[in-house]
Design an enzyme around this catalytic site. Structure first.
Site, PDB file in Angstrom:
ATOM      1  N   THR B 145       0.831  -1.213   0.000  1.00 44.54           N
ATOM      2  CA  THR B 145       0.000   0.000   0.000  1.00 44.54           C
ATOM      3  C   THR B 145       0.863   1.260   0.000  1.00 44.54           C
ATOM      4  O   THR B 145       1.695   1.435   0.899  1.00 44.54           O
ATOM      5  CB  THR B 145      -0.886   0.006   1.265  1.00 44.54           C
ATOM      6  OG1 THR B 145      -1.626  -1.202   1.303  1.00 44.54           O
ATOM      7  CG2 THR B 145      -1.817   1.198   1.265  1.00 44.54           C
ATOM      8  N   GLU B 146       0.671   2.124  -0.990  1.00 44.45           N
ATOM      9  CA  GLU B 146       1.383   3.398  -1.091  1.00 44.45           C
ATOM     10  C   GLU B 146       2.902   3.223  -0.977  1.00 44.45           C
ATOM     11  O   GLU B 146       3.609   4.107  -0.501  1.00 44.45           O
ATOM     12  CB  GLU B 146       0.890   4.397  -0.026  1.00 44.45           C
ATOM     13  CG  GLU B 146      -0.625   4.579   0.001  1.00 44.45           C
ATOM     14  CD  GLU B 146      -1.171   5.363  -1.191  1.00 44.45           C
ATOM     15  OE1 GLU B 146      -0.360   5.910  -1.976  1.00 44.45           O
ATOM     16  OE2 GLU B 146      -2.408   5.415  -1.350  1.00 44.45           O
TER      17      GLU B 146
END
Lengths: 370, 389
Positions: B145-146
Site C-alpha cells: 500500500t502506497e
C-alpha cells in the site's frame, strides 16, 4: 497619512464585533504611522488611547446602539430622529485636515457621506454587517437598507469583512465588486485555561445569532446521555423567550443563562469552555469564533459565517442542522484526540489572524483612494 | 512503467446517533451511491480510455511497449458490481503478454504496520486468490500500500516467495546512490525496485503545472531525460488515475502517453520491461537498510500521511483492537467489514498535514475537513466495536 475614523463603540464599551475591530485596527494603524482621530459617541465609560497618534474623540450623546431595531426600542417615534441628529452632530464636529474619512456600518454612513462632500476627501466604509444579516434575512427594514445603499454607492472604497458579505453587497445592494476589498478580521489571542465540561454559546440573543438552534442541539446532546452544561452568555430581545423554551424542552437544569458578561467574565468563559458553538443564521464574520479558538476552545461555526471561509481548523455545520451540530458537540466531548488536535491546530492558525495584517490590508485600501 | 489502480469504499455520513442504533447494519457504513458515481466517472475519464489507448500501443509496437499494473481487491469488487466491462478491458490487456500484474494487500490496507503480520499475510493471500481467479496468474513482484516499506515488510514478503518488491527511491534510504539500479534489503533475499520519484512525478504531479520549467512536457523531451539518466533502469510508478482524472484530457496527457513509446524506443539503449522482467534481468548493486517505514506519499515520504496526528493514531489503534476482538469471535461478515475499513484512504482523509500537502489531501477527500473525516470514521468504528462484543 491622517484619517478621521467614525465608529460607534470602542472598548471598554462595546456591544459587538464592530468595537473589537475598531480597537484592533486603530491601534495597529497607529503603530504603522497612520494618525487616527477616532470619533464616537460619549458613553459612561471613558474610552482613551495611550498612543500619541491615536486620539479618541467623544462627540456628544445618543441613545441609539448599532444593533438596535426600531421595533424593539421604547422610543419608536424618536428612533429615526435620533439617528439623524447624531449624524448631523458628527458631521458638524469632525474638523481638521484629513486625507480620508473611514466609517463603519450604517449608523455613521450619513455622516460619512456628508463629510466627504463637505471636506472633499475620499470616503472608505467598512461593512461589518448589513440589514439582511441583522434581521436574519426575515424582515429586512428598507429604512436601514436605503442608508446602507447610499453609503455604499457614495463610498470610494468598501471594506467587507468576508467574501460572504462582499457577495451580499454586490447582489443585494447592486455595488460594483471592483470597489470592494475583503479584509478578514483578527484577534488578540486570549490564552488557554483549565477546561470544564461546558458547551458555550456567546453572543447577542437575537434571531441573527441563532441561539434557539443551540438549545435544540443541546436537547439532543442531553437526550443522548451526555452529562454536560450548556452556557448561553449574552443578552438580547430573545432572552425571556429562550429561558421559557429551555424550560419547555425540559433541559433547564443543564442550561445556564448568564445575561450580559463583563470583559473579564467573557474571557474567563472562553477559557474554561470545552466547546464553542456559533450557530448564526447570518454572520458576516464572527470574531467570537476567533476569540474562542484563541482560548484553545474547539469551535463549531455556521457554514455561511465569514470565519468559516477564512479559517480552516474549525468544524462547520448548517445552522439549521441541529442533528449534525449535536453529532459534532458529542464527538468533541467524547473523542479526546479530536478535541486536542482541533485546539492545537486552531491556536496555531490563529497566529495568522493578527490586527497588524488587518491594518496592512486597510492601508492598501487607503493608498488606493488618496 | 507501473500503474496503481485503486478505489476506496467511501463511508456514509454516520453520526454518533447511529452508533448502536437498531437500523445501523454494516451495509449502511458504505456510501454505495457516491462510490458508484465516482467509479463511473473515473471509469469514463480514465480506466476505459487509458486501457484502450494502452492496448492500441501494445499492438502497434508489437509487444515492445511493456508495463505493469497493481489492482486492488476493492477496485475489482467495484468493477464486478458496477461495470464488468472495465475488468474485461484489463483482461484484454493482460492477454497481450506485454502486461504484468503486481501483488498487494486486497484491501489497500496498512496491515503491514500491525504488531504481527498475520492479517497482512491473509490480505496478500486474498489478493493472490483474486488475481488467480480473474487472470489465472500468480504475481512475482509485490508492492505494498502506497509503497510502504521497511526491513520487516521486506523480510516477510521475501519469505512469502516474491522475487521483487517495490518502494520509493527516497534519499532517506539511498543517500548519494541512484534509484536507477536494483538493490536488496540488508535482511532478506528479494530484489528491490525503487521508484524514480523525480521522473515519475514529472508526469503524475507536474505535467500540467504552468509554473514548472519543464512545462509543456512532450514525449520526446521526456524520453530525452530518460535516456540521459544513469543506471540500469528507470522505474516510473504512478497512480493510474493520473491519466484523465488527476491530469484531465485537456492537459494533453493522453497525447503524451500516445507518443511516449515511439519516442522512448527511438533511443537505441532504451526499452520497456515489466516489473517481473526487471527483477530477472538486473543484478543487485547494493543493500538498503530501512528500519523505519518509508512510502511514496507526500513530501515526508514516510507513514505520517496516515499516522501523523493523534486522531489518526486513535483510529488506527481502535481498528487494531476491534480486529483482535473480531478474530476471537470469528464472525466472517464483521471481519470482512472490518477489512474494508482498513483501506488506507479512511485514515488519509483524517490527515491535517501542512498547506502544500493539505491541498492534495483536500482534492481527494469527500469530507469538509480532516475533523469531519475523523468523526465519521471513528463513529463507524465505535458501531463496529459494539457489534463485535
Amino acid at each position: 497619512m491622517k484619517i478621521a475614523m467614525i465608529g460607534w463603540e470602542y472598548p471598554p464599551f462595546k456591544a459587538g464585533g464592530l468595537g473589537t475591530h475598531c480597537y484592533g485596527l486603530t491601534r495597529s494603524l497607529a503603530d504603522r504611522d497612520v494618525s487616527v482621530d477616532f470619533y464616537m459617541p460619549k458613553t459612561k465609560h471613558n474610552a482613551n488611547s495611550d498612543k500619541n497618534n491615536l486620539v479618541i474623540k467623544e462627540v456628544g450623546e445618543t441613545e441609539i446602539f448599532p444593533y438596535d431595531r426600531p421595533e424593539d426600542r421604547e422610543i419608536p417615534g424618536q428612533f429615526f430622529e435620533s439617528v439623524y441628529r447624531y449624524n448631523d452632530l458628527i458631521a458638524e464636529k469632525v474638523k481638521g485636515n484629513y486625507d480620508l474619512i473611514h466609517c463603519h456600518d450604517w449608523l455613521t454612513m450619513k455622516a460619512g457621506v456628508a463629510l466627504k462632500e463637505k471636506m472633499g476627501v475620499p470616503l472608505v466604509i467598512s461593512v461589518h454587517s448589513t440589514e439582511y444579516d441583522r434581521s436574519g434575512w426575515l424582515y429586512p427594514n428598507d429604512w436601514f437598507i436605503n442608508i446602507e445603499k447610499e453609503g455604499m454607492e457614495k463610498a470610494d472604497r468598501i471594506i467587507a469583512v468576508s467574501h460572504f458579505t462582499k457577495r451580499v453587497i454586490v447582489d443585494k445592494y447592486g455595488i460594483n465588486p471592483d470597489k470592494i476589498s475583503v479584509v478578514h478580521n483578527a484577534v488578540y489571542p486570549l490564552g488557554e485555561g483549565e477546561k470544564q465540561n461546558i458547551v458555550l454559546f456567546l453572543g447577542r440573543l437575537t434571531i441573527q445569532k441563532g441561539p434557539e438552534f443551540f438549545l435544540k442541539a443541546a436537547k439532543k446532546v442531553l437526550e443522548h446521555g451526555e452529562n454536560t452544561r450548556f452556557v448561553v452568555a449574552g443578552m438580547g430581545d430573545m432572552f425571556p423567550s429562550l429561558i421559557d423554551k429551555a424550560v419547555d424542552m425540559g433541559i433547564s437544569n443543564n442550561v445556564i443563562f448568564t445575561g450580559l458578561l463583563t470583559e473579564e467574565e467573557v474571557e474567563h468563559i472562553y477559557r474554561i469552555a470545552s466547546v464553542y458553538v456559533m450557530p448564526s443564521v447570518s454572520e458576516p464574520f464572527g470574531i467570537t469564533a476567533l476569540e474562542a479558538i484563541s482560548a484553545g476552545t474547539p469551535t463549531i461555526v455556521s457554514k455561511t459565517a465569514g470565519v468559516a471561509e477564512a479559517f480552516k481548523n474549525c468544524l462547520r455545520v448548517d445552522f439549521w442542522d441541529t442533528d449534525e451540530m449535536a453529532n459534532k458537540i458529542i464527538s468533541l466531548l467524547r473523542y479526546d484526540p479530536l478535541h486536542k488536535t482541533l485546539a492545537r491546530e486552531g491556536k496555531r492558525e490563529i497566529d495568522l489572524f493578527t490586527w497588524e495584517r488587518v491594518a496592512d490590508k486597510t492601508i492598501d485600501v487607503y493608498n488606493g483612494v488618496i | 512503467m507501473y500503474f496503481e489502480v485503486h478505489q476506496p469504499m467511501r463511508l456514509n455520513h454516520f453520526s454518533v446517533f447511529n452508533i448502536g442504533a437498531d437500523h445501523a447494519s454494516q451495509s449502511n457504513y458504505f456510501n454505495q451511491k457516491l462510490n458508484h458515481e465516482i467509479f463511473k466517472k473515473v471509469a469514463k475519464k480514465c480506466y476505459l480510455p487509458t486501457n484502450n489507448l494502452l492496448l492500441n500501443l501494445i499492438n502497434e509496437f508489437d509487444g515492445k511497449f511493456r508495463l505493469s499494473f497493481s489492482i486492488t481487491g476493492t477496485f475489482v469488487e467495484y468493477c464486478e458490481q458496477f461495470m464488468p466491462s472495465v475488468i474485461d478491458s484489463f483482461k484484454e490487456l493482460f492477454a497481450t503478454g506485454a502486461v504484468d500484474l503486481i501483488e498487494e494487500t486486497y484491501f489497500h490496507s496498512l496491515s503491514s504496520l500491525y504488531d504481527n503480520l498475520d492479517e497482512f499475510e491473509e490480505q496478500v493471500k486474498m489478493h493472490r486468490q483474486m488475481i488467480k481467479r480473474i487472470f489465472n496468474y500468480e504475481p512475482r513482484v509485490f508492492r505494498n500500500t502506497e509503497a510502504i516499506y521497511d526491513n520487516r515488510i521486506a523480510k516477510k514478503v521475501g519469505d512469502m516467495g516474491y522475487k521483487g518488491i517495490i518502494t520509493e527511491g527516497t534519499e532517506k534510504v539511498l543517500h548519494w546512490r541512484s534509484p536507477n539500479y536494483v538493490y536488496m534489503p540488508v535482511n532478506a533475499n528479494i530484489k528491490v525496485l525503487l521508484r524514480n520519484y523525480s521522473l515519475s512525478d514529472d508526469i503524475g504531479f507536474r505535467f500540467s503545472s504552468r509554473n514548472w520549467p519543464g512545462f509543456p512536457l512532450t514525449a520526446d523531451k521526456y524520453a530525452g531525460w530518460i535516456s540521459q539518466a544513469d543506471g540500469d533502469l528507470v522505474n516510473l510508478f504512478m497512480d493510474y488515475e493520473t491519466f484523465g482524472e488527476h491530469q484531465w484530457t485537456e492537459t494533453g496527457i493522453f497525447d503524451f502517453l500516445n507518443h511516449l513509446p515511439r519516442e522512448v524506443l527511438r533511443h537505441e539503449y532504451l526499452d520497456f520491461v515489466t516489473v517481473s522482467e526487471a527483477v530477472d534481468r538486473y543484478q543487485t548493486v547494493g543493500e538498503i537498510d530501512v528500519p523505519w517505514a518509508i512510502s511514496w506519499a507526500d513530501e515526508d515520504r514516510d507513514v505520517s500521511t496516515w499516522l501523523g496526528n493523534d486522531m489518526q493514531v486513535a483510529c488506527f489503534n481502535e481498528l487494531k483492537n476491534i480486529g483482535r476482538k473480531l478474530k476471537e469471535v470469528g464472525n466472517d461478515d464483521l471481519i470482512n467489514t472490518w477489512r474494508r475499513l482498513q483501506t488506507s484512504d479512511h485514515l488519509y482523509y483524517v490527515s491535517t498535514k501542512g498547506f502544500e500537502d493539505g491541498n492534495v489531501h483536500a482534492y481527494f477527500s469527500h469530507y469538509d475537513s480532516p475533523y469531519d473525516g475523523f468523526i465519521n470514521y471513528m463513529n463507524v468504528l465505535q458501531d463496529l466495536k459494539e457489534k463485535a462484543i
